[in-house]
Design an enzyme around this catalytic site. Structure first.
Site, PDB file in Angstrom:
ATOM      1  N   ASP A 155       4.140  12.446  16.321  1.00  0.00           N
ATOM      2  CA  ASP A 155       4.268  12.579  14.863  1.00  0.00           C
ATOM      3  C   ASP A 155       2.882  12.709  14.232  1.00  0.00           C
ATOM      4  OD1 ASP A 155       5.389  12.758  12.377  1.00  0.00           O
ATOM      5  OD2 ASP A 155       5.880  10.629  12.192  1.00  0.00           O
ATOM      6  N   LEU A 189       0.814  -1.218   0.000  1.00  0.00           N
ATOM      7  CA  LEU A 189       0.000   0.000   0.000  1.00  0.00           C
ATOM      8  C   LEU A 189       0.843   1.261   0.000  1.00  0.00           C
ATOM      9  CD1 LEU A 189      -2.585  -1.120   2.716  1.00  0.00           C
ATOM     10  CD2 LEU A 189      -2.821  -1.301   0.232  1.00  0.00           C
ATOM     11  N   ASN A 192       5.206   2.962   0.661  1.00  0.00           N
ATOM     12  CA  ASN A 192       6.630   2.768   0.912  1.00  0.00           C
ATOM     13  C   ASN A 192       7.172   4.050   1.523  1.00  0.00           C
ATOM     14  OD1 ASN A 192       9.189   1.746   0.928  1.00  0.00           O
ATOM     15  ND2 ASN A 192       9.572   2.119  -1.253  1.00  0.00           N
ATOM     16  N   GLY A 193       7.603   3.982   2.786  1.00  0.00           N
ATOM     17  CA  GLY A 193       8.063   5.181   3.477  1.00  0.00           C
ATOM     18  C   GLY A 193       9.542   5.147   3.782  1.00  0.00           C
ATOM     19  N   GLN A 194       9.979   6.136   4.571  1.00  0.00           N
ATOM     20  CA  GLN A 194      11.395   6.259   4.912  1.00  0.00           C
ATOM     21  C   GLN A 194      11.897   5.079   5.730  1.00  0.00           C
ATOM     22  OE1 GLN A 194      12.157  10.939   5.490  1.00  0.00           O
ATOM     23  NE2 GLN A 194      10.645  10.101   6.866  1.00  0.00           N
ATOM     24  N   PHE A 195      11.007   4.516   6.545  1.00  0.00           N
ATOM     25  CA  PHE A 195      11.452   3.502   7.497  1.00  0.00           C
ATOM     26  C   PHE A 195      10.872   2.117   7.223  1.00  0.00           C
ATOM     27  CE2 PHE A 195      11.364   7.655   9.699  1.00  0.00           C
ATOM     28  CZ  PHE A 195      12.738   7.822   9.817  1.00  0.00           C
ATOM     29  N   GLY A 196      10.146   1.958   6.123  1.00  0.00           N
ATOM     30  CA  GLY A 196       9.598   0.643   5.821  1.00  0.00           C
ATOM     31  C   GLY A 196       8.443   0.712   4.852  1.00  0.00           C
ATOM     32  N   GLU A 197       7.664  -0.363   4.827  1.00  0.00           N
ATOM     33  CA  GLU A 197       6.539  -0.474   3.899  1.00  0.00           C
ATOM     34  C   GLU A 197       5.263  -0.796   4.665  1.00  0.00           C
ATOM     35  OE1 GLU A 197       9.039  -2.288   0.105  1.00  0.00           O
ATOM     36  OE2 GLU A 197       7.895  -3.649   1.405  1.00  0.00           O
ATOM     37  N   LYS A 254       2.725  -3.272   8.854  1.00  0.00           N
ATOM     38  CA  LYS A 254       3.827  -2.321   8.647  1.00  0.00           C
ATOM     39  C   LYS A 254       5.131  -3.082   8.862  1.00  0.00           C
ATOM     40  CE  LYS A 254       3.654   2.028  10.116  1.00  0.00           C
ATOM     41  NZ  LYS A 254       4.093   3.027   9.120  1.00  0.00           N
TER      42      LYS A 254
END
Length: 537
Positions: free
Chosen positions: A390, A277, A279-284, A299
């Site tokens: 955050d 769904l 893809n971010g800085q620290f994972g998927e 996550k």
């Protein structure tokens, strides 16, 4: 949970009440799910027979607040002559493990053991099988909890959200516990007129000393069922007659199964990653399944993102946070790569929803309502003495009916990436972060309030990046000098003033989330009475 690293003293901060309510409940508006059940704990040898309980007036009242149409249909007679309360399924349920039962709406059960809280051991009178069932899927036979129109502990604003859902006609209604009067109920009805269009009216249902019910003293009823029948046949002073009960969504389960309720470190092999769904800085983030049959969000964190030991400690606390405006944590895989398993929200992040999804066409009332939902979830976090750290639209998830839930609470504290921990590194969300947190690491619920003010700008601008045209360093310098974002285009002045309050330099001068929730929930209705008097009643 079986992890020795857990911080008992931190976990003790959280109140472990089953319905998520709190001792300091002023301003509390939302329970953990729309239809919580408050039934006593009982074992197989001592189940009280609520269906044969009689008040002094001779009526068959149940301790759940309803009056039985029959004092026998919900009772199973044992050889000793005592009665056992039967429960009826309100929804279909598909078993997830070998320990729980599949069942259909209308199926009846004898409860054998309710000591597991959200999961009860029961015997089906249809199949004769024994297993665990989710307690919020059943209600005592003939009680008001078993009625299609009864929604229990549902707040006024959530009642309006459900009634105003697409497809409900005028006259759609529900009955819920009154938020303002203990022991009373509220009747909420979807109405329409030329001036307001679709809207909801609320009527208080009061209880008589002898156990009856009334909206007006001139029309009194022994049971809520009789009251509903009466106003289904005629408006009799209400805005319109009662046409159809509001549709009930499936109740939310806060655990994957009875076994993962306490032991929620699960084997990686029990999870299947199906569709990526994001893809971010620290994972998927993936949509996947647990046990091959339960849809979940997963996550996956890149190795080295955070310490597994620290994550387990924080997850112990996160698992206890249960609120219908928070994404529920179900389980974890604590060995790297860490997996975080949560409930699945099918519309994705609020940021993507606003920029590229259905959110692009939303008008101000919907946007303010979404903000109110986020404030409600944060008000719960505030009451639980927790901090998000955050808060931004990328960490809010959206479901059907514009339902918003807060995700990733507490995780930011654990990130060990140097580009993040420097607080002014490339990966740190400077534009959402209060100056005292960005400069000195002073994260509090008040720094979350600052972030909420930034999130409000994301809502009204449909996902625009805050402080357009400025880089992180410029934002930090300008904010320290007193700069605040101007009122966005088409944003009401009163909403911008609320943002400015969230961005006060002194954290203690910023509003509470309880205040923000109330302000936003009543934003368009502040001048109207909460309850209708009714016409000619």
């Amino acid at each position: 949970m079986g992890c020795v690293q857990c911080k008992d003293k931190e976990a003790a901060k959280l109140t472990e009440e089953r319905d998520g309510s709190l001792n300091q409940s002023s301003g509390y508006r939302y329970g953990t799910d729309p239809t919580p059940q408050h039934y006593p704990s009982f074992g197989v040898t001592s189940i009280p027979n609520y269906n044969n309980f009689h008040a002094a007036g001779g009526q068959g009242l149940t301790v759940f607040g309803g009056v039985n149409s029959s004092s026998h249909t919900g009772t199973l007679r044992t050889r000793g002559g005592t009665g056992v309360t039967l429960f009826v399924a309100l929804y279909d349920y598909e078993a997830r493990t070998e320990d729980d039962l599949s069942f259909h709406k209308g199926e009846k059960f004898q409860i054998l053991n309710s000591s597991e809280g959200d999961w009860w051991e029961a015997r089906s009178l249809t199949t004769g099988e024994t297993g665990y069932i989710p307690s919020n899927y059943v209600a005592p036979v003939d009680s008001i909890q078993a009625e299609e129109w009864y929604f229990g502990k549902l707040g006024r604003k959530d009642a309006e959200r459900q009634l105003l859902s697409f497809g409900n006609p005028r006259g759609t209604f529900l009955i819920r516990e009154s938020e303002t009067t203990k022991g009373a109920y509220s009747l909420s009805i979807r109405d329409w007129d030329d001036m307001k269009g679709d809207h909801v009216k609320h009527y208080k249902i009061r209880k008589l000393d002898n156990g009856g019910y009334y909206i007006t003293t001139r029309a009194q009823f022994e049971t809520l069922q009789q009251l509903v029948q009466h106003y289904s046949e005629r408006a009799a002073g209400l805005c319109c007659r009662l046409v159809v009960p509001c549709h009930k969504g499936m109740p939310r389960l806060t655990d994957l199964s009875v076994k993962t309720k306490d032991v929620w470190e699960i084997p990686r092999e029990s999870l299947q990653l199906i569709k990526r769904l994001g893809n971010g800085q620290f994972g998927e983030v993936w949509m996947g399944t647990w046990n091959g049959n339960t849809k979940v969000a997963i996550k996956t964190l890149k190795p080295g993102t955070m310490s597994p030991e620290s994550f387990l400690e924080e997850a112990q606390i996160m698992k206890k946070l249960k609120h219908d405006k928070l994404v529920q944590l179900y389980a974890v895989v604590s060995e790297e790569p860490i997996y975080i398993v949560t409930e699945y929200m099918n519309k994705g992040s609020l940021l993507d929803f606003l920029k590229d999804g259905e959110g692009r066409a939303l008008k101000l009332p919907n946007l303010v309502d979404m903000a109110a939902q986020v404030a409600a979830g944060m008000a719960y976090i505030e009451r639980m003495n927790y901090i998000h750290r955050d808060l931004r639209s990328a960490n809010i998830l959206v479901g059907n009916g514009l339902i918003c839930k807060i995700a990733d609470f507490g995780l930011a504290r654990l990130i060990e990436d140097n580009e993040y921990t420097a607080r002014q590194g490339a990966k740190f969300p400077i534009k959402w972060t209060a100056p005292e947190a960005a400069l000195y690491g002073r994260f509090t619920i008040k720094s979350d309030v600052w972030s909420f003010g930034i999130l409000l700008t994301e809502l009204v601008t449909k996902g625009r990046v805050p402080y357009p045209g400025m880089n992180n360093r410029e934002v930090l310098e300008q904010v320290e000098r007193g700069y605040r974002m101007p009122c966005p285009q088409d944003c009401p002045i009163s909403l911008h003033e609320l943002m400015i309050h969230c961005w006060k330099k002194d954290p203690e001068e910023r509003p509470t989330f309880e205040y923000l929730q109330g302000f936003l929930e009543d934003y368009f209705t502040a001048t109207e009475p909460q309850y209708q008097p009714g016409e000619n009643l």
